[in-house]
Design a protein around this motif. Sequence first.
Motif, mmCIF file in Angstrom:
data_model
loop_
_atom_site.group_PDB
_atom_site.id
_atom_site.type_symbol
_atom_site.label_atom_id
_atom_site.label_comp_id
_atom_site.label_asym_id
_atom_site.label_seq_id
_atom_site.Cartn_x
_atom_site.Cartn_y
_atom_site.Cartn_z
ATOM 1 N N PRO A 18 0.999 -1.195 0.187
ATOM 2 C CA PRO A 18 0.036 0.053 -0.209
ATOM 3 C C PRO A 18 0.584 1.182 -0.277
ATOM 4 C CG PRO A 18 0.092 -0.657 2.865
ATOM 5 C CD PRO A 18 0.416 -1.663 0.934
ATOM 6 N N ASP A 20 0.208 5.372 0.245
ATOM 7 C CA ASP A 20 -1.137 6.549 0.491
ATOM 8 C C ASP A 20 -0.569 7.660 -0.564
ATOM 9 O OD1 ASP A 20 -2.970 7.905 1.315
ATOM 10 O OD2 ASP A 20 -1.306 8.707 2.834
ATOM 11 N N GLN A 73 -6.687 -1.506 4.226
ATOM 12 C CA GLN A 73 -5.875 -1.466 5.096
ATOM 13 C C GLN A 73 -6.257 -0.516 6.705
ATOM 14 O OE1 GLN A 73 -1.452 0.780 5.452
ATOM 15 N NE2 GLN A 73 -1.228 -1.007 6.235
ATOM 16 N N ASN A 260 9.271 -6.861 3.087
ATOM 17 C CA ASN A 260 8.952 -5.705 1.603
ATOM 18 C C ASN A 260 10.263 -4.979 2.190
ATOM 19 O OD1 ASN A 260 7.654 -2.722 2.756
ATOM 20 N ND2 ASN A 260 7.539 -3.597 0.552
ATOM 21 N N ASP A 262 12.590 -2.103 -0.583
ATOM 22 C CA ASP A 262 14.174 -1.568 -1.913
ATOM 23 C C ASP A 262 13.726 -2.595 -2.825
ATOM 24 O OD1 ASP A 262 14.506 -0.088 -0.331
ATOM 25 O OD2 ASP A 262 16.301 -1.142 0.838
HETATM 26 C C1 LIG Z 1 4.172 7.677 -0.958
HETATM 27 C C2 LIG Z 1 4.445 6.058 0.252
HETATM 28 C C3 LIG Z 1 3.258 5.595 0.802
HETATM 29 C C4 LIG Z 1 3.110 5.227 1.576
HETATM 30 N N1 LIG Z 1 1.806 4.740 1.862
HETATM 31 C C5 LIG Z 1 1.610 3.585 3.442
HETATM 32 C C6 LIG Z 1 0.309 3.023 3.300
HETATM 33 O O1 LIG Z 1 -1.018 3.915 2.889
HETATM 34 N N2 LIG Z 1 0.374 1.737 4.233
HETATM 35 C C7 LIG Z 1 1.214 0.894 4.301
HETATM 36 O O2 LIG Z 1 1.396 0.254 5.213
HETATM 37 N N3 LIG Z 1 2.760 1.512 3.735
HETATM 38 C C8 LIG Z 1 2.404 2.277 3.498
HETATM 39 N N4 LIG Z 1 3.911 2.768 2.034
HETATM 40 C C9 LIG Z 1 5.157 2.265 2.730
HETATM 41 C C10 LIG Z 1 5.126 0.688 1.774
HETATM 42 O O3 LIG Z 1 4.331 -0.226 1.816
HETATM 43 C C11 LIG Z 1 6.593 -0.374 2.014
HETATM 44 O O4 LIG Z 1 6.638 -0.368 2.789
HETATM 45 C C12 LIG Z 1 7.671 1.203 1.359
HETATM 46 O O5 LIG Z 1 7.561 2.105 0.293
HETATM 47 C C13 LIG Z 1 8.686 0.331 1.739
HETATM 48 O O6 LIG Z 1 8.638 -1.173 0.196
HETATM 49 P P1 LIG Z 1 9.227 -0.668 -1.624
HETATM 50 O O7 LIG Z 1 10.866 -0.555 -0.685
HETATM 51 O O8 LIG Z 1 8.835 -1.276 -1.836
HETATM 52 O O9 LIG Z 1 8.477 1.473 -1.396
HETATM 53 C C14 LIG Z 1 4.120 3.632 1.638
HETATM 54 C C15 LIG Z 1 5.577 4.478 1.300
HETATM 55 C C16 LIG Z 1 5.196 5.479 0.499
HETATM 56 C C17 LIG Z 1 6.825 5.525 -1.085
#
Ligand SMILES: Cc1cc2nc3c(=O)[nH]c(=O)nc-3n(C[C@H](O)[C@H](O)[C@H](O)COP(=O)(O)O)c2cc1C
Length: 369
Positions: A18, A20, A73, A260, A262
């Motif tokens: 997710p 946001d 969520q 989770n 990167d």
């Molecule tokens: C812009 C943005 C919004 C996010 N919103 C949420 C959210 O609503 N709920 C959540 O559990 N994590 C949120 N995250 C965290 C991501 O789900 C994820 O844990 C984090 O980006 C690391 O994973 P990635 O490197 O694959 O992006 C958000 C991350 C970003 C960059």
Amino acid sequence: MDTGFWGRLERPIIGLAPMDGVTDAAYRLMTARHGKPSLFITEFVNVEGLARGAIKILRHLMYDESERYVVAQIYGVEPESFYKVALLVCELGFDGIDINMGCPADKIARRGSGAGLIRTPETAKALIRITKQAVSDWANGKTMEEAGIRPKIIREVKKFRDERRKNSDERRETRKINSSLVTRHSDVTRNLIPISVKTRIGYDRVIVDEWIKYLLEVSLAAISLHGRTFKQLYSGAADWEMIASAARLCKGTGTLLLGNGDIRSMEDAHAKIKSYDLDGVLVGRGTLGNPWFFVGKTPTPKEMAQAAIEHSELFEKLYPDSPFFPMRKHLAWYLKGFPGAKDLRVRLMQTNSAKEVKKLLSHEKDSGG
Ligand SMILES: Cc1cc2nc3c(=O)[nH]c(=O)nc-3n(C[C@H](O)[C@H](O)[C@H](O)COP(=O)(O)O)c2cc1C
């Protein structure tokens, strides 16, 4: 433990994380059409706001049947609000509920929700228990009225449900879908849906083992673990050794562990799952501007241009009352790596409608790409 849909997912599990303001209904529908991850999770939804009748929040719980499995969520800190919103999520026909215990936004964590819950494990466990109670009460027939949900919210939920029922009836008519799945989902049978948590490896320091042991006391269907602490926000690299440590603790407990942080490609996802012995992973930022991420495809510039137009049209259709500017960041992501696109990018950043996007990109879309 009944893990609901989690137990039926093909392995390894590779889901859309997710985000946001990013993974809204339009983004998820684009991903469902072109990618097909194991599951989708909505942007986080504040339980206190929704329980107090903030109707605008409901739009974050809009989803399409093609997203299944789809999980709502939620975040917050008030048990009564968790109860009401969990019941409402059941009414909406979601496949599961995920509780956010990882959001690093200062104002959220300072109020004790999101990543703030890592510091108050007893509160975290109490919120999981009350959410389970709501799901169980709903499965036993409790209504939204009995749960004290605001009448205007109930009206909207019923409208959304009726709309979905109508759509799946139409779909069945036009595509001759004769599937019990459609009936089950559009009519929402009162099944117990599974609860999961998405969190981080610590607050101001890594306390992963201690924290995961707490969570395991309340038997969750799954834990998704971002390999950074609250304090790190998004800096440094995700610590996959700590994720592996959490996975070892979860082994044999019936709780799945998803890593989770990167992940940039499907090869990377599979390699991490294998090296760290995980049930799966969630991918967030790696999917930006690429709805084909989950099928491992690198789209051509022509396909990118088509996707930018399709996404803009979906955004307008699904959010008719929203201004267009939240869509612009997606256009920039689609155009990353577009040859000589600087000028085009500048002009796209000024668009205010899908029509304008289409006009600017029609040449790219029709070129050989
Ligand atoms: C812009 C943005 C919004 C996010 N919103 C949420 C959210 O609503 N709920 C959540 O559990 N994590 C949120 N995250 C965290 C991501 O789900 C994820 O844990 C984090 O980006 C690391 O994973 P990635 O490197 O694959 O992006 C958000 C991350 C970003 C960059």
